[in-house]
Design an enzyme around this catalytic site. Structure first.
Site, mmCIF file in Angstrom:
data_model
loop_
_atom_site.group_PDB
_atom_site.id
_atom_site.type_symbol
_atom_site.label_atom_id
_atom_site.label_comp_id
_atom_site.label_asym_id
_atom_site.label_seq_id
_atom_site.Cartn_x
_atom_site.Cartn_y
_atom_site.Cartn_z
ATOM 1 N N SER A 474 0.802 -1.210 0.000
ATOM 2 C CA SER A 474 0.000 0.000 0.000
ATOM 3 C C SER A 474 0.842 1.270 0.000
ATOM 4 O O SER A 474 1.445 1.605 -1.007
ATOM 5 C CB SER A 474 -0.951 -0.056 1.201
ATOM 6 O OG SER A 474 -2.124 0.646 0.933
ATOM 7 N N ASP A 485 9.740 5.378 -10.334
ATOM 8 C CA ASP A 485 9.308 6.143 -11.506
ATOM 9 C C ASP A 485 10.166 7.392 -11.718
ATOM 10 O O ASP A 485 10.451 7.777 -12.858
ATOM 11 C CB ASP A 485 7.844 6.552 -11.359
ATOM 12 C CG ASP A 485 6.882 5.463 -11.823
ATOM 13 O OD1 ASP A 485 7.351 4.334 -12.080
ATOM 14 O OD2 ASP A 485 5.672 5.733 -11.926
ATOM 15 N N LYS A 499 -1.074 -4.251 -3.208
ATOM 16 C CA LYS A 499 -2.316 -3.575 -2.811
ATOM 17 C C LYS A 499 -2.325 -2.168 -3.407
ATOM 18 O O LYS A 499 -1.550 -1.313 -2.997
ATOM 19 C CB LYS A 499 -2.439 -3.499 -1.303
ATOM 20 C CG LYS A 499 -3.700 -2.766 -0.852
ATOM 21 C CD LYS A 499 -3.759 -2.630 0.649
ATOM 22 C CE LYS A 499 -4.956 -1.777 1.065
ATOM 23 N NZ LYS A 499 -4.846 -0.379 0.639
#
Length: 727
Positions: A474, A485, A499
């Site tokens: 999460s 990224d 998740k």
């Protein structure tokens, strides 16, 4: 509707016997139906879960969903299929398609009937197990096996078939204690108490337990991360997020019929008083400086905790018996003034690892931040308290220390970090990037919003790595995924949990405007998150740049194991800075990593242990042959001794648990509380080859980039000059 707190949390399901319960209940018989408040709560929860204005993936409450709820409720009651028979389940069959109407009307009688029979069956099984202890069934010379994994097994056809299963289970319990050196009479006494305690724990369950368990079967049918919390559970959840509570500052544990102090917490009234210590047994609790003392022997632990907790500045009296005294001894009276307790053990911590020089690569000092959760004191932040708990604030303080120490790089250790606050995930990422999008959030209607780091500057602009495993979920995946990224740091370890959904806490008491909590809260899935690059972490997780051996298979643990999990998908990327591209560096880092672990005993041992553990899990049974089990035990003991000797010869850090880490055959609550707590503390100081190897990989990266301008130019383009990897 605006809910209280936006959360990104991996929900861990508590065992049924540990669910919150209503205090002060003497009669624990399951009522025929719900109370008026529970009936209202069921209707409120139905309204939330079936409305697309609230739920990300609403489901109509119909016969199909009723069958799903029925299945999950049975699993909650008897997931191991050791109490109900096929006849019992057939008896419940009419409920399969009627639970939807029961929820809509608030008439939950079927759920309470199933729960009542569960309590009866547990009592019967406990009685049977205790009778077995008097029989001559403990011969372990054959080749019998105990198949403990019964998730996919059919329900036992009869009580006689259950008897056979319990015989094997009891024999395994006996054999474990026998191998641990216990004599027959001691084994018989231990197991008799164990099975009696099982019956007692379940006998204490009441209508509140039945209601919460059933509602969670409903919420779990919507999606894996929607949960119902009754008022007491909601309070505990908020305490875990804020890392604070008001009380005496002691960790308690139930042992037989008595609540025992497992640990006195730093800075709390208990330790400051000097009158309480680990092992003390609490037999009485009273409120204020004088008045009635409640005899709490035999009480459930959460009821005792509720009596001991209270507002800061108020007094509580405790009657305690020290561990060395008999239970018939006169208790000692202790009066304490409650205070706010900060749960510092669960907060971010720092350490430094020195990676020695290797050939032409210089020595490096790597700072490590261990972050167990993305915690935040929501109420404290709203109230503008200067000292509210915040993962980001704590990590920023630790990074400042690392800057002062001039460490060469930082590893963020997010192993087994199940998540927490969305705001903390965004702000923590902002400590390492200079403004920009961190996560995209798509609501049920398809609207996508972007959560940005808006704070200029960074707290750490040097080399960074993020260590993750399958338990990283999460909010941890948002942080790791965003760092990946942005090309801001290396991701090391195992593929994460997967998740990719967002939850809000919805207070069910907000609509009736109750003065006191009556209906509880729902942790409701309201959105799905996506990384800046457009990919979801849902189901797939974050894939590391440098991978360690898989310790837990994706078929056993993770989002992919849920039958109603959302599928992976992606949306359009949002513009974001690309600080670096580590692809040209990865092959060289992998080669250095492989070369190093080939000579790293601790890492090799860990890999061996993981392989053995996974092989044992795949087997799904244990042998009941004493010869075979003793050979396995002797082999494990020899392995521990050999490893410890090698550690000593090689000058490695010794394992504090290697001296006595064999199976003692006991369960939680059966061991000496003080010794068990000390052992738990010692485990924190065990060698951690994965963390050290992560630090070494980061040290490799910094050294390689510093040595090669050409490689540095490939990995760190012009847009990456805001960071200082190659200095």
């Amino acid at each position: 509707m605006k809910a209280h707190h936006t959360l990104l949390l991996l929900a861990l399901v508590a065992p049924l016997a540990l669910l919150a319960r209503t205090p002060g209940t003497d009669d624990n018989a399951i009522p025929a139906g719900p109370s008026a408040d529970q009936a209202t709560t069921a209707k409120l929860v139905h309204g939330l879960l079936s409305d697309s204005r609230y739920a990300y993936r609403p489901r109509a409450l119909d016969d199909a969903l009723s069958q799903d709820i029925f299945k999950r409720y049975l699993e909650a009651l008897d997931g191991g299929k050791l109490f109900f028979t096929a006849k019992d389940v057939a008896r419940f069959a009419p409920y399969r398609t009627t639970l939807d109407e029961a929820l809509k009307s608030g008439q939950l009688d079927p759920a309470y009937a199933m729960f009542a029979l569960y309590k009866q069956r547990v009592d019967e099984r406990s009685t049977y197990a205790r009778k077995l202890l008097k029989q001559d069934i403990f011969d372990f010379s054959g080749n019998d096996r105990w198949y403990y994994d019964r998730e996919d097994a059919p329900w036992a056809a009869s009580s006689a078939e259950l008897d056979k299963l319990w015989q094997q289970s009891v024999r395994n319990d006996w054999l474990r204690l026998k191998l641990a050196g216990k004599q027959p009479e001691e084994i018989r006494k231990t197991l008799d108490k164990r099975y009696a305690n099982l019956a007692q724990a379940v006998a204490e369950l009441d209508g509140t337990d039945a209601f919460q368990s059933f509602l969670n079967a409903y919420t779990g049918s919507i999606d894996p991360h929607t949960d119902y919390f009754d008022p007491r559970s909601a309070e505990r959840f908020n305490q875990s997020m804020s890392l604070s509570l008001e009380g005496i500052g002691a960790q308690l544990q139930k042992q037989d019929d008595v609540v025992v102090i497992r640990e006195v917490l730093p800075g709390g009234p208990a330790i400051k008083s000097g009158q309480l210590e680990a092992g003390d047994r609490i037999v009485g609790v009273g409120q204020g400086a004088s008045g009635t003392m409640d005899d709490v022997v035999g009480w459930r632990i959460d009821d005792v905790v509720e009596k001991i907790k209270g507002p800061k500045g108020t007094k509580v009296r405790l009657d305690v018996i020290p561990p060395e005294a008999g239970m018939d001894s006169k208790p000692r009276r202790v009066v304490l003034v409650r205070d706010k307790i900060h749960l510092t053990e669960q907060a971010a911590k720092a350490k430094t690892i020195t990676i020695p020089a290797r050939g032409e690569l210089p020595a490096k000092r790597i700072g490590v931040v261990e972050l167990p959760g993305f915690y935040q004191d929501f109420e404290g932040r709203r109230s503008n308290n200067d000292d509210y708990a915040s993962a980001t604030r704590d990590v920023a303080r630790l990074l400042a220390q690392f800057r002062a120490q001039k460490v060469d790089g930082v590893v963020m250790d997010l192993r087994n970090n199940g998540g927490g606050s969305l705001a903390e995930a965004v702000e923590l990422t902002g400590l390492f990037i200079d403004k920009g999008p961190v996560v995209q959030v798509r609501e049920s209607g398809g609207r996508v919003s972007v959560e940005n780091d808006r704070a200029p500057g960074v707290a750490w602009d040097g080399p960074l790595a993020v260590l993750v495993n399958r338990g990283s979920a999460s909010a941890s995946e948002i942080f790791a995924g965003a760092i990946q990224d942005y090309g801001r740091g290396l991701i090391i370890g195992e593929t994460t949990f997967g998740k990719g959904t967002v939850q809000n806490l919805v207070d069910l008491d907000r609509w009736p405007a109750n003065e006191k909590p009556r209906f509880g809260q729902v942790k409701l899935t309201i959105a799905q998150f996506f990384l800046p690059g457009g990919s979801s972490t849902q189901n797939k997780g974050v894939v590391p740049d440098i991978r360690f051996p898989v310790s837990v298979d994706a078929s056993e643990f993770g989002e992919s194991t849920y039958d109603n999990a959302l599928p992976w998908t992606r949306i359009a990327a949002v513009p974001h800075t690309r600080y670096g591209n580590f692809t040209p560096l990865l092959a060289r880092l992998d080669a250095l990593h492989d070369s190093r672990i080939a000579a790293n005993k601790e890492f090799q041992w860990w890999s061996q242990d993981v392989a053995e553990f996974r092989a044992e899990r795949a087997r799904k049974y244990v042998s009941l042959s004493e010869v075979e089990r003793r050979a396995e035990r002797d082999k494990d003991e020899a392995k521990r001794k050999q490893r410890q000797a090698e550690r000593k010869a090689l000058g490695l850090k010794l394992d504090p648990l290697a001296v006595d880490s064999s199976d003692d055959g006991l369960q939680a609550g059966e061991r000496d509380v003080v010794a068990d707590a000390a052992r738990e503390k010692a485990a924190e100081d065990r060698p951690d080859p994965l963390l050290r190897e992560s630090a070494a990989i980061l040290a490799d990266a910094t050294a390689l980039l510093s040595d090669s301008k050409q490689l540095s130019a490939q990995v760190l383009p012009e847009t990456g000059k805001a960071t200082h990897w190659a200095e």
